[in-house]
Design a protein around this motif. Structure first.
Motif, PDB file in Angstrom:
ATOM      1  N   ARG A  40      -1.460   2.641   5.764  1.00 52.70           N
ATOM      2  CA  ARG A  40      -1.002   3.937   6.290  1.00 52.70           C
ATOM      3  C   ARG A  40      -1.993   4.477   7.325  1.00 52.70           C
ATOM      4  NH1 ARG A  40       1.732   7.654   1.755  1.00 52.70           N
ATOM      5  NH2 ARG A  40       2.247   8.754   3.665  1.00 52.70           N
ATOM      6  N   ASN A  41      -3.284   4.321   7.069  1.00 55.57           N
ATOM      7  CA  ASN A  41      -4.294   4.765   8.034  1.00 55.57           C
ATOM      8  C   ASN A  41      -4.168   4.004   9.352  1.00 55.57           C
ATOM      9  OD1 ASN A  41      -5.377   6.651   6.276  1.00 55.57           O
ATOM     10  ND2 ASN A  41      -7.038   5.317   5.595  1.00 55.57           N
ATOM     11  N   VAL A  82       7.387   4.265   1.962  1.00 54.86           N
ATOM     12  CA  VAL A  82       7.387   5.348   2.924  1.00 54.86           C
ATOM     13  C   VAL A  82       7.708   4.786   4.306  1.00 54.86           C
ATOM     14  CG1 VAL A  82       5.851   6.822   1.596  1.00 54.86           C
ATOM     15  CG2 VAL A  82       4.880   5.215   3.224  1.00 54.86           C
ATOM     16  N   VAL A  83       8.374   5.612   5.112  1.00 56.85           N
ATOM     17  CA  VAL A  83       8.846   5.169   6.426  1.00 56.85           C
ATOM     18  C   VAL A  83       8.016   5.815   7.519  1.00 56.85           C
ATOM     19  CG1 VAL A  83      10.816   5.169   8.003  1.00 56.85           C
ATOM     20  CG2 VAL A  83      11.179   4.812   5.546  1.00 56.85           C
ATOM     21  N   ASP A 126      11.968   8.122   3.373  1.00 53.21           N
ATOM     22  CA  ASP A 126      11.338   7.347   2.293  1.00 53.21           C
ATOM     23  C   ASP A 126      12.405   6.896   1.299  1.00 53.21           C
ATOM     24  OD1 ASP A 126       8.984   7.960   3.573  1.00 53.21           O
ATOM     25  OD2 ASP A 126       8.237   9.296   2.006  1.00 53.21           O
ATOM     26  N   TRP A 127      12.144   5.803   0.601  1.00 47.37           N
ATOM     27  CA  TRP A 127      13.133   5.280  -0.340  1.00 47.37           C
ATOM     28  C   TRP A 127      12.449   4.512  -1.459  1.00 47.37           C
ATOM     29  CZ3 TRP A 127      14.268  -0.212  -0.195  1.00 47.37           C
ATOM     30  CH2 TRP A 127      13.608  -0.895   0.823  1.00 47.37           C
ATOM     31  N   GLY A 136       3.940   0.656   1.439  1.00 47.74           N
ATOM     32  CA  GLY A 136       3.786   1.224   0.101  1.00 47.74           C
ATOM     33  C   GLY A 136       3.195   2.620   0.146  1.00 47.74           C
ATOM     34  N   SER A 137       3.688   3.483  -0.707  1.00 52.27           N
ATOM     35  CA  SER A 137       3.217   4.871  -0.708  1.00 52.27           C
ATOM     36  C   SER A 137       1.730   4.981  -1.038  1.00 52.27           C
ATOM     37  CB  SER A 137       4.048   5.716  -1.676  1.00 52.27           C
ATOM     38  OG  SER A 137       3.923   5.220  -2.991  1.00 52.27           O
ATOM     39  N   SER A 138       1.193   4.004  -1.760  1.00 45.11           N
ATOM     40  CA  SER A 138      -0.219   4.074  -2.143  1.00 45.11           C
ATOM     41  C   SER A 138      -1.105   3.144  -1.301  1.00 45.11           C
ATOM     42  CB  SER A 138      -0.372   3.717  -3.625  1.00 45.11           C
ATOM     43  OG  SER A 138       0.047   2.377  -3.840  1.00 45.11           O
TER      44      SER A 138
END
Length: 125
Positions: free
Chosen positions: A93-94, A119-120, A108-109, A86-88
């Protein structure tokens, strides 16, 4: 998530157990599978990585991602591990970035019929 037996016929499913209880799971997918979202021909894609909320931030997710990298290194023709998140989802992501994954914004899609942006990331072997 409910069609595990069906998914297992086309993919690799991994679980992490602690004291007999499943505390994490993920699916590893190659390009061409109906379960692949973003995998390119030379990538192993991580999908549906989940960790029991009671043990999040204990290293289970990192362990599973590392296991996917090790598995990818054993597969001929595989040069990277890819995933979407997820983008958020800052914590996820970290984690991926701390393990050497790179964000590829051009890949990204948006989930069809939603406003959910994914996000990829990919890790080159």
């Amino acid at each position: 998530m409910r069609k595990v037996a069906e998914r297992a016929a086309q993919t690799e499913i991994y679980v992490v157990r602690r004291a007999g209880e499943i505390i994490g799971s993920m699916t590893l997918i190659r390009a061409g599978s109906e379960y692949a979202d973003i995998a390119r021909a030379d990538e192993l894609e991580i999908r549906m990585l989940s960790v029991d909320p009671a043990v999040q931030r204990s290293g289970v997710g990192r362990f599973m991602v590392q296991a996917s990298i090790e598995r990818a290194r054993l597969l001929p023709g595989i040069n990277a591990v890819s995933l979407t998140t997820g983008s958020s989802w800052k914590t996820a992501r970290n984690l991926y970035e701390s393990m050497g994954f790179t964000h590829f914004p051009e890949r990204d899609w948006v989930v069809p019929n939603t406003e959910i942006k994914l996000v990829v990331y990919a890790y080159s072997l």
